[in-house]
Design an enzyme around this catalytic site. Structure first.
Site, PDB file in Angstrom:
ATOM      1  N   TYR A 164      36.845  25.015  18.492  1.00 11.75           N
ATOM      2  CA  TYR A 164      37.284  24.107  17.425  1.00 11.75           C
ATOM      3  C   TYR A 164      38.395  24.759  16.586  1.00 11.75           C
ATOM      4  CZ  TYR A 164      36.641  21.080  13.280  1.00 11.75           C
ATOM      5  OH  TYR A 164      36.826  20.222  12.235  1.00 11.75           O
ATOM      6  N   LYS A 168      42.220  23.502  16.124  1.00  8.43           N
ATOM      7  CA  LYS A 168      42.756  23.137  14.809  1.00  8.43           C
ATOM      8  C   LYS A 168      43.989  23.982  14.448  1.00  8.43           C
ATOM      9  CE  LYS A 168      40.011  19.789  13.620  1.00  8.43           C
ATOM     10  NZ  LYS A 168      40.517  18.404  13.856  1.00  8.43           N
TER      11      LYS A 168
END
Ligand SMILES: NC(=O)c1ccc[n+]([C@@H]2O[C@H](COP(=O)([O-])OP(=O)(O)OC[C@H]3O[C@@H](n4cnc5c(N)ncnc54)[C@H](O)[C@@H]3O)[C@@H](O)[C@H]2O)c1
Length: 293
Positions: A164, A168
């Site tokens: 993640y 990002k």
């Protein structure tokens, strides 16, 4: 209803729930026609169902707004293209896209599988690319438009969500590339790092001290989509309840120069005292929490 987005056409991915849903509702209330995209998946990206996007589109219509639902998977090129094609077919133009679709598959790096890595990168990073790619081609011709990526404070790094965090971080660089590449066509690109109560934040391993509601995030996104923010590009803003914060541009902190060629030995003598290191705020936090610091 306000008129921040009067006459504009906005497409929002992940708009069936959480932050995307709030953005879609507030954008419609501020006068935009909205493409509500959601693949209707579980938090880990499995079990797609189209109903969530359709129910948000109905909610907008019931409140007197204009919306159309698209249930495609934006991690595919065809899905990203369809979000844009539906905007053009239904409303004839596209003024803004907001890429809020997201999933989580948490695991420590040393245990993470390809099945945990790939879909997370595909949803957040590729899923921003597919929509930016299709939208930017339209906006370049229009000579106007706004691209909004959704990043996270964890682009700084994450203990148990390396997939993640990497996605990002990629979103931030993609947004900055879009800002640079599209500047001369009058198109802006910015990222928002939200902290808001949704099913996703309920699954974050650390306690969030500063947190707000999806509607707070929607207010910032709608401002960034509006003509009032026309001069803003290449920026990353956190919004967490009452707090709005600006992230720094990546830049070199300190530099040193060699006379002649570098060798490992010369670097070992030179680097620690001259260039040094830039402490990681999150590492300091961990050290304090775990009592090593
Ligand atoms: N909630 C927070 O505090 C927080 C913090 C940092 C970043 N974010 C980011 O904000 C965004 C929205 O998160 P949220 O908290 O509202 O989560 P959420 O789970 O409530 O909503 C995400 C939506 O994305 C949809 N989606 C997932 N994969 C998709 C795909 N391939 N195609 C289309 N739709 C898809 C899901 O069906 C879901 O409705 C995400 O990018 C998330 O990473 C949220």
């Amino acid at each position: 209803m306000g008129n921040f987005l009067a006459g504009k056409v906005i497409a929002v991915t992940g708009a069936g729930r959480g932050i995307g849903r709030a953005v879609a509702l507030v954008a419609a209330a501020q006068g935009a026609a909205v493409v509500v995209n959601d693949h209707g998946v579980a938090l880990d990206g499995r079990e797609p169902a189209s109903e969530v996007g359709e129910s948000v589109a109905r909610e907008i219509a019931a409140a007197g707004g204009r919306a159309v639902a698209v249930a495609d998977d934006i991690s595919t090129m065809a899905g990203g293209q369809r979000v844009v094609d539906v905007a053009l077919a239904e409303y004839g133009r596209l003024d803004g896209v907001v890429c809020a679709a997201g999933i989580l598959r948490e695991r420590m790096l040393f245990n993470m599988t390809e099945e945990e890595w790939d879909p997370v990168l595909a949803t957040h990073l590729k899923g921003t690319f597919t929509v930016f790619r299709a939208a930017s081609a339209v906006m370049r011709r229009q000579r106007s438009g706004t691209l909004i990526g959704v990043t996270s404070g964890s682009h700084q790094g994450s203990v148990s969500q390396a997939n993640y965090s990497a996605a990002k971080g990629g979103v931030v660089s993609l947004v900055r590339s879009a800002a640079l590449g599209l500047h001369k066509y009058g198109v802006t690109a910015n990222a928002v790092a939200p902290v808001a109560r949704t099913r996703m934040s309920a699954n974050v391993p650390t306690e969030l001290k500063e947190i707000g509601e999806p509607e707070d995030v929607a207010a910032l996104v709608v401002y960034l989509l509006s003509d009032r923010a026309r001069e803003i590009t290449g920026q990353v803003y956190t919004i967490a309840g009452p707090k709005i914060a600006l992230w720094a541009q990546p830049r070199e902190v300190r530099a040193g120069y060699a006379e002649g060629a570098w060798t490992p030995e010369r670097i070992a003598e030179f680097l620690p005292g001259t260039v040094g290191a830039d402490p990681m705020p999150l590492l300091s936090l961990l050290e304090r929490r775990d009592g090593h610091g």
